[in-house]
Design a protein around this motif. Structure first.
Motif, PDB file in Angstrom:
ATOM      1  N   LEU B 108     -20.089  -5.340  29.893  1.00  0.00           N
ATOM      2  CA  LEU B 108     -19.811  -4.933  31.262  1.00  0.00           C
ATOM      3  C   LEU B 108     -20.505  -3.583  31.415  1.00  0.00           C
ATOM      4  O   LEU B 108     -20.169  -2.625  30.736  1.00  0.00           O
ATOM      5  CB  LEU B 108     -18.290  -4.800  31.423  1.00  0.00           C
ATOM      6  N   CYS B 110     -22.058  -0.377  33.605  1.00  0.00           N
ATOM      7  CA  CYS B 110     -22.030   0.400  34.846  1.00  0.00           C
ATOM      8  C   CYS B 110     -23.463   0.619  35.317  1.00  0.00           C
ATOM      9  O   CYS B 110     -24.285   1.170  34.589  1.00  0.00           O
ATOM     10  CB  CYS B 110     -21.341   1.744  34.639  1.00  0.00           C
ATOM     11  N   LYS B 115     -22.818   3.254  31.261  1.00  0.00           N
ATOM     12  CA  LYS B 115     -21.808   3.154  30.213  1.00  0.00           C
ATOM     13  C   LYS B 115     -21.460   1.676  30.050  1.00  0.00           C
ATOM     14  O   LYS B 115     -21.360   0.944  31.025  1.00  0.00           O
ATOM     15  CB  LYS B 115     -20.566   3.957  30.604  1.00  0.00           C
ATOM     16  N   THR B 116     -21.296   1.250  28.822  1.00  0.00           N
ATOM     17  CA  THR B 116     -21.165  -0.175  28.547  1.00  0.00           C
ATOM     18  C   THR B 116     -19.881  -0.485  27.806  1.00  0.00           C
ATOM     19  O   THR B 116     -19.587   0.124  26.789  1.00  0.00           O
ATOM     20  CB  THR B 116     -22.368  -0.629  27.704  1.00  0.00           C
ATOM     21  N   LEU B 117     -19.104  -1.406  28.328  1.00  0.00           N
ATOM     22  CA  LEU B 117     -17.914  -1.874  27.629  1.00  0.00           C
ATOM     23  C   LEU B 117     -18.162  -3.294  27.146  1.00  0.00           C
ATOM     24  O   LEU B 117     -18.949  -4.024  27.729  1.00  0.00           O
ATOM     25  CB  LEU B 117     -16.703  -1.854  28.565  1.00  0.00           C
ATOM     26  N   THR B 118     -17.479  -3.656  26.092  1.00  0.00           N
ATOM     27  CA  THR B 118     -17.639  -5.012  25.584  1.00  0.00           C
ATOM     28  C   THR B 118     -16.409  -5.825  25.935  1.00  0.00           C
ATOM     29  O   THR B 118     -15.322  -5.282  26.083  1.00  0.00           O
ATOM     30  CB  THR B 118     -17.805  -5.009  24.056  1.00  0.00           C
ATOM     31  N   PHE B 119     -16.586  -7.122  26.079  1.00  0.00           N
ATOM     32  CA  PHE B 119     -15.432  -8.002  26.248  1.00  0.00           C
ATOM     33  C   PHE B 119     -15.675  -9.283  25.463  1.00  0.00           C
ATOM     34  O   PHE B 119     -16.811  -9.617  25.132  1.00  0.00           O
ATOM     35  CB  PHE B 119     -15.144  -8.276  27.729  1.00  0.00           C
ATOM     36  N   GLU B 142     -24.056 -10.955  31.275  1.00  0.00           N
ATOM     37  CA  GLU B 142     -23.714  -9.557  31.522  1.00  0.00           C
ATOM     38  C   GLU B 142     -23.095  -9.413  32.891  1.00  0.00           C
ATOM     39  O   GLU B 142     -23.476 -10.102  33.830  1.00  0.00           O
ATOM     40  CB  GLU B 142     -24.968  -8.669  31.473  1.00  0.00           C
ATOM     41  N   ILE B 143     -22.138  -8.505  32.977  1.00  0.00           N
ATOM     42  CA  ILE B 143     -21.525  -8.223  34.261  1.00  0.00           C
ATOM     43  C   ILE B 143     -21.859  -6.777  34.623  1.00  0.00           C
ATOM     44  O   ILE B 143     -21.775  -5.890  33.770  1.00  0.00           O
ATOM     45  CB  ILE B 143     -20.002  -8.436  34.212  1.00  0.00           C
ATOM     46  N   TYR B 144     -22.266  -6.584  35.854  1.00  0.00           N
ATOM     47  CA  TYR B 144     -22.635  -5.251  36.294  1.00  0.00           C
ATOM     48  C   TYR B 144     -21.632  -4.746  37.314  1.00  0.00           C
ATOM     49  O   TYR B 144     -21.130  -5.511  38.136  1.00  0.00           O
ATOM     50  CB  TYR B 144     -24.021  -5.265  36.939  1.00  0.00           C
ATOM     51  N   GLY B 145     -21.355  -3.465  37.264  1.00  0.00           N
ATOM     52  CA  GLY B 145     -20.434  -2.906  38.239  1.00  0.00           C
ATOM     53  C   GLY B 145     -20.482  -1.395  38.195  1.00  0.00           C
ATOM     54  O   GLY B 145     -21.427  -0.805  37.675  1.00  0.00           O
TER      55      GLY B 145
END
Lengths: 155, 155
Positions: B108, B110, B115-119, B142-145
Motif C-alpha cells: 500500500l 502513499c 511511504k509503503t506499508l505491507t499487507f 499494489e494499492i495507491y493512496g
DNA sequence: GTCTATGCAAACAATTTGCACAATG
DNA sequence: CATTGTGCAAATTGTTTGCATAGAC
C-alpha cells in the motif's frame, strides 16, 4: 453524439477501433494527418505493448522520413487523452498500447510477446484488512505469464 | 557482532536491517566500504522509495565528494542481489527501497510521500477464471493512496 | 489563409563506461 | 599486497524543445 452513436459495436475486447481513435483526436481538436491515421492502425491491429522504437519502426515502413520526435509527440498526446495507456516494463522501458475505455478490468500479460488479455476479476471488490489509514485512490493488479504460442516456442 | 547481538530480531516488517544488508554484500564477495555502510543505513531508516537523486543527496551529506555513478553502481548491485527492490513510478521514474525477503505480500503505497506499508492479502489465492491458456509466472498487486499525514497536509 | 503537425538539429536528463588513484580485506 | 571501489570525465540512451516549412481544415 457520444462516440457510441446508434448501433455501434465495440471491437471484441472493448478496444477503440482506429476510427474511434481518430474521432477522439478530432473531438479534442487535433488534426487527422496521414501519420496519425497510420498510428491508430498500428495500435488497433496490435494486441501487445509497443515501445516508441517499435512504433517508429512500423511508421518508417510507410513514412520513411518520419522522425522520432513526432512519434514521441503523438504517443504522449494520445496517452494524455487516454487513447493509449502507458506501461513501464522493468526490462523493456516505457511501452504503449490501445486502452480499453469502457469498463474496469485487469490484465494478463505475456512476458515474452507482451500480448495482453483482459479479465474481469478485481481484488478491490474483496473485503480486505489494510494497514494504516490510507485514503485509497487507485490500484494496480497484473498477472504475468507465457501465452500459449510463447510456451510452445520457448520450449 | 551484529547490531542486535545474539537474540537478533528482524525489524518490524521483515526488512533487512543494515547489518543484514552488509552481511549480504559481504557474502556475495563485495567489500564493505564507508559509503556502502551509509547506503545501507539510508535504506533501512527509510520506509519509502528513494530515487537515485534522493540517495545521492543523502550520501552527499556524509560524503560531499560522492559521485553519481557510484550511487548508481551500488544501487544496481544491491538490486541484483535482491537487497533492494526497484519500482518505476510513472511520474517520478525509477526508485528503490529495501526489499522484504521473508514472506510474500503486497504494498500500500502513499502516492505523495511514497511511504509503503505491507499487507498480507493476495488476490492470487482466489479462484478466478482467467482467459487464455497462459502459464502464470508472476503477478503484481499494489494499492495507491494517501497516508494519514499526507491527507492532512494536502488538505 | 490560418493555424497545427512535421522534420531537423540541438538540448536535456538519466544512466553507463573507461580509466587512474584510493581503500579494503 | 592484490584486488575491488571510487571519482572524474566522457559516452550512451531515451526523450523533449525551438524553429522553419509542409499540410489540414
Amino acid at each position: 453524439m457520444t462516440k457510441k452513436g446508434m448501433g455501434r459495436v465495440l471491437s471484441e475486447q472493448g478496444h477503440n477501433s482506429d476510427q474511434e481513435m481518430l474521432a477522439t483526436m478530432s473531438r479534442h481538436g487535433w488534426r487527422i494527418t496521414d501519420q496519425r491515421r497510420t498510428l491508430a492502425q498500428i495500435f488497433t491491429s496490435n494486441e501487445g505493448y509497443l515501445s516508441p522504437k517499435d512504433v517508429y519502426d512500423q511508421m518508417s515502413l510507410k513514412y520513411p522520413s518520419v522522425s522520432f520526435d513526432t512519434v514521441y509527440r503523438n504517443l504522449r498526446m494520445l496517452s494524455e487523452m487516454n487513447v493509449l495507456e502507458q506501461f513501464y516494463f522493468m526490462e523493456g522501458g516505457l511501452k504503449f498500447k490501445a486502452s480499453c475505455l469502457d469498463h474496469h478490468h485487469h490484465h494478463l500479460i505475456c512476458i515474452n510477446c507482451e500480448k495482453t488479455l483482459t479479465f474481469e476479476y478485481c481484488p478491490m471488490e474483496q473485503q480486505m484488512a489494510l494497514p494504516g489509514n490510507y485514503k485509497i485512490l487507485n490500484h494496480r493488479f497484473e498477472i504475468y505469464g507465457l501465452c500459449e504460442e510463447c510456451q510452445e516456442s520457448t520450449v
